[in-house]
Write a protein that holds these residues in place. Structure first.
Motif, mmCIF file in Angstrom:
data_model
loop_
_atom_site.group_PDB
_atom_site.id
_atom_site.type_symbol
_atom_site.label_atom_id
_atom_site.label_comp_id
_atom_site.label_asym_id
_atom_site.label_seq_id
_atom_site.Cartn_x
_atom_site.Cartn_y
_atom_site.Cartn_z
ATOM 1 N N THR A 143 -55.258 0.801 43.297
ATOM 2 C CA THR A 143 -54.338 1.897 43.601
ATOM 3 C C THR A 143 -52.968 1.580 42.999
ATOM 4 N N ARG A 144 -52.113 2.595 42.917
ATOM 5 C CA ARG A 144 -50.832 2.447 42.223
ATOM 6 C C ARG A 144 -49.882 1.468 42.918
ATOM 7 N N SER A 145 -49.992 1.312 44.217
ATOM 8 C CA SER A 145 -49.071 0.429 44.937
ATOM 9 C C SER A 145 -49.571 -1.010 45.012
ATOM 10 N N THR A 146 -50.733 -1.295 44.374
ATOM 11 C CA THR A 146 -51.370 -2.615 44.476
ATOM 12 C C THR A 146 -51.293 -3.337 43.143
ATOM 13 N N ASP A 147 -51.092 -4.670 43.209
ATOM 14 C CA ASP A 147 -51.123 -5.508 42.010
ATOM 15 C C ASP A 147 -52.434 -6.289 41.978
ATOM 16 N N GLY A 148 -53.011 -6.457 40.785
ATOM 17 C CA GLY A 148 -54.259 -7.198 40.685
ATOM 18 C C GLY A 148 -54.673 -7.415 39.249
ATOM 19 N N THR A 149 -55.727 -8.202 39.088
ATOM 20 C CA THR A 149 -56.250 -8.461 37.755
ATOM 21 C C THR A 149 -57.680 -8.968 37.866
ATOM 22 N N GLN A 150 -58.458 -8.749 36.809
ATOM 23 C CA GLN A 150 -59.808 -9.290 36.772
ATOM 24 C C GLN A 150 -59.727 -10.759 36.396
ATOM 25 N N VAL A 151 -60.522 -11.607 37.090
ATOM 26 C CA VAL A 151 -60.494 -13.058 36.840
ATOM 27 C C VAL A 151 -61.901 -13.539 36.498
ATOM 28 N N ALA A 205 -64.879 -16.783 40.939
ATOM 29 C CA ALA A 205 -64.839 -16.293 42.318
ATOM 30 C C ALA A 205 -64.410 -17.376 43.296
ATOM 31 N N SER A 206 -64.017 -18.555 42.756
ATOM 32 C CA SER A 206 -63.637 -19.666 43.629
ATOM 33 C C SER A 206 -62.134 -19.943 43.596
ATOM 34 N N LEU A 207 -61.349 -19.019 43.060
ATOM 35 C CA LEU A 207 -59.901 -19.232 42.995
ATOM 36 C C LEU A 207 -59.284 -19.172 44.387
ATOM 37 N N GLY A 208 -58.199 -19.920 44.551
ATOM 38 C CA GLY A 208 -57.433 -19.839 45.789
ATOM 39 C C GLY A 208 -56.336 -18.785 45.685
ATOM 40 N N ALA A 209 -55.568 -18.624 46.774
ATOM 41 C CA ALA A 209 -54.540 -17.590 46.819
ATOM 42 C C ALA A 209 -53.441 -17.850 45.792
ATOM 43 N N ASP A 268 -50.937 -16.477 40.502
ATOM 44 C CA ASP A 268 -50.550 -16.888 39.146
ATOM 45 C C ASP A 268 -51.224 -16.008 38.099
ATOM 46 N N ARG A 269 -52.495 -15.679 38.292
ATOM 47 C CA ARG A 269 -53.203 -14.819 37.334
ATOM 48 C C ARG A 269 -52.612 -13.398 37.342
ATOM 49 N N ILE A 270 -52.269 -12.905 38.514
ATOM 50 C CA ILE A 270 -51.681 -11.557 38.590
ATOM 51 C C ILE A 270 -50.340 -11.514 37.863
ATOM 52 N N GLU A 271 -49.511 -12.555 38.060
ATOM 53 C CA GLU A 271 -48.203 -12.585 37.413
ATOM 54 C C GLU A 271 -48.330 -12.649 35.893
ATOM 55 N N LYS A 272 -49.378 -13.268 35.418
ATOM 56 C CA LYS A 272 -49.544 -13.438 33.968
ATOM 57 C C LYS A 272 -50.235 -12.250 33.300
ATOM 58 N N ILE A 313 -62.171 -9.910 41.139
ATOM 59 C CA ILE A 313 -60.844 -9.289 41.011
ATOM 60 C C ILE A 313 -59.917 -9.894 42.064
ATOM 61 N N CYS A 314 -58.759 -10.388 41.626
ATOM 62 C CA CYS A 314 -57.709 -10.815 42.543
ATOM 63 C C CYS A 314 -56.798 -9.621 42.833
ATOM 64 N N VAL A 315 -56.466 -9.437 44.106
ATOM 65 C CA VAL A 315 -55.663 -8.277 44.517
ATOM 66 C C VAL A 315 -54.547 -8.743 45.442
ATOM 67 N N ARG A 316 -53.317 -8.281 45.151
ATOM 68 C CA ARG A 316 -52.179 -8.519 46.033
ATOM 69 C C ARG A 316 -51.763 -7.167 46.618
ATOM 70 N N THR A 317 -51.835 -7.052 47.937
ATOM 71 C CA THR A 317 -51.581 -5.755 48.570
ATOM 72 C C THR A 317 -50.106 -5.380 48.463
ATOM 73 N N SER A 318 -49.808 -4.156 48.814
ATOM 74 C CA SER A 318 -48.437 -3.642 48.729
ATOM 75 C C SER A 318 -47.623 -4.116 49.930
ATOM 76 N N LEU A 319 -46.505 -4.786 49.674
ATOM 77 C CA LEU A 319 -45.637 -5.233 50.759
ATOM 78 C C LEU A 319 -45.008 -4.054 51.510
ATOM 79 N N PRO A 320 -44.448 -3.042 50.829
ATOM 80 C CA PRO A 320 -43.882 -1.901 51.579
ATOM 81 C C PRO A 320 -44.921 -1.183 52.436
ATOM 82 N N ASP A 321 -46.149 -1.015 51.911
ATOM 83 C CA ASP A 321 -47.189 -0.356 52.703
ATOM 84 C C ASP A 321 -47.540 -1.182 53.940
#
Length: 251
Positions: A167-175, A178-182, A187-191, A208-216
């Motif tokens: 969704t538009r308010s969410t940050d994420g990326t395909q990795v 499946a064993s990555l930590g938070a 780090d992958r999302i930022e890059k 897929i790593c997903v970082r939810t929306s802080l304002p939401d």
């Protein structure tokens, strides 16, 4: 007795008490006294009424002064349009943690950020009619049919692959694991974050790593989260099976 004595009138008899008292020429004075007394009573009544009204006014003034003193401040005139008021405004309390209001700058995350487990390896079955969608709520996690969640799954038919969108308010990326930590997910999302218009194929092994929306999250009174979604199976009927892990992000 002589003739002279016979013709002269006899003097009036004074009677045994002496001569009779002459009659009074004026009437009684009691009516005048009564009228004067009535007038005086009327004047005194009017004076008493005036004094009573004055005492009532003084009592009302005293009551108003007492009310103003009880309110803690003297009565002040209401300012007219455009005039500044002297009343101080109490500062709003500063939000902290999960109570921060929407619009608060997003904290910086790094390898030293201490994440805490929210849930581990929660299984979800994704199935929808051809060319229709369902949403994945990563806070629970659960599958929903309403808009506004973090990940959308769209089913395709006729040999076409189903896919995911953020969704538009969410940050994420395909990795690629499946064993990555938070911290690694962040780090992958930022890059290399992907936009909501990128379709990520719903094939076995995709992560897929997903970082939810802080304002939401703040608006809902929920925690800010990092999540890792992993496709573990794709059934013949088109059902896509995923496992999800999530961490709470500290504020």
């Amino acid at each position: 007795m002589t003739s002279d004595q016979q013709g002269a009138p006899a003097p009036p008899s004074s009677g045994p008490g002496g001569p009779a008292a002459p009659k009074s020429r004026g009437g009684s004075r009691w009516p005048l006294v009564a009228a004067g007394a009535a007038g005086l009573a009327l004047v005194l009544g009017l004076l008493a009424t005036a004094l009573s009204l004055r005492a009532l006014d003084q009592a009302n003034d005293a009551r108003d002064i007492a009310r103003a003193a009880g309110a803690g401040r003297p009565l002040a005139p209401t300012p007219g349009p455009g005039e500044p008021t002297d009343a101080p405004t109490a500062p709003a309390p500063e939000p902290s943690g999960a109570e921060q209001t929407p619009g608060t700058p997003q904290p910086s995350l790094n390898q030293q950020t201490r994440y805490t487990d929210k849930y581990v390896d929660q299984r979800l079955n994704l199935r929808a009619a051809c060319d229709s969608s369902v949403d994945i709520d990563l806070d629970k996690p659960e599958v929903r049919v309403s808009d506004g969640e973090e990940v959308r799954f769209t089913a395709r038919c006729g040999g076409n692959s189903s896919y995911f969108n953020l969704t538009r308010s969410t940050d994420g990326t395909q990795v690629d694991s499946a064993s990555l930590g938070a911290a690694d997910c962040n780090d992958r999302i930022e890059k290399g974050a992907i936009g909501p218009d990128i379709n990520v194929p719903a094939r076995k092994g995709v992560a897929i790593c997903v970082r939810t929306s802080l304002p939401d999250a703040q608006e809902r009174g929920d925690t800010w989260k990092m999540a890792l979604l992993h496709v573990t199976d794709v059934n013949d009927d088109g059902t896509v099976v995923v496992t999800v892990r999530a961490w709470d992000i500290p504020l």
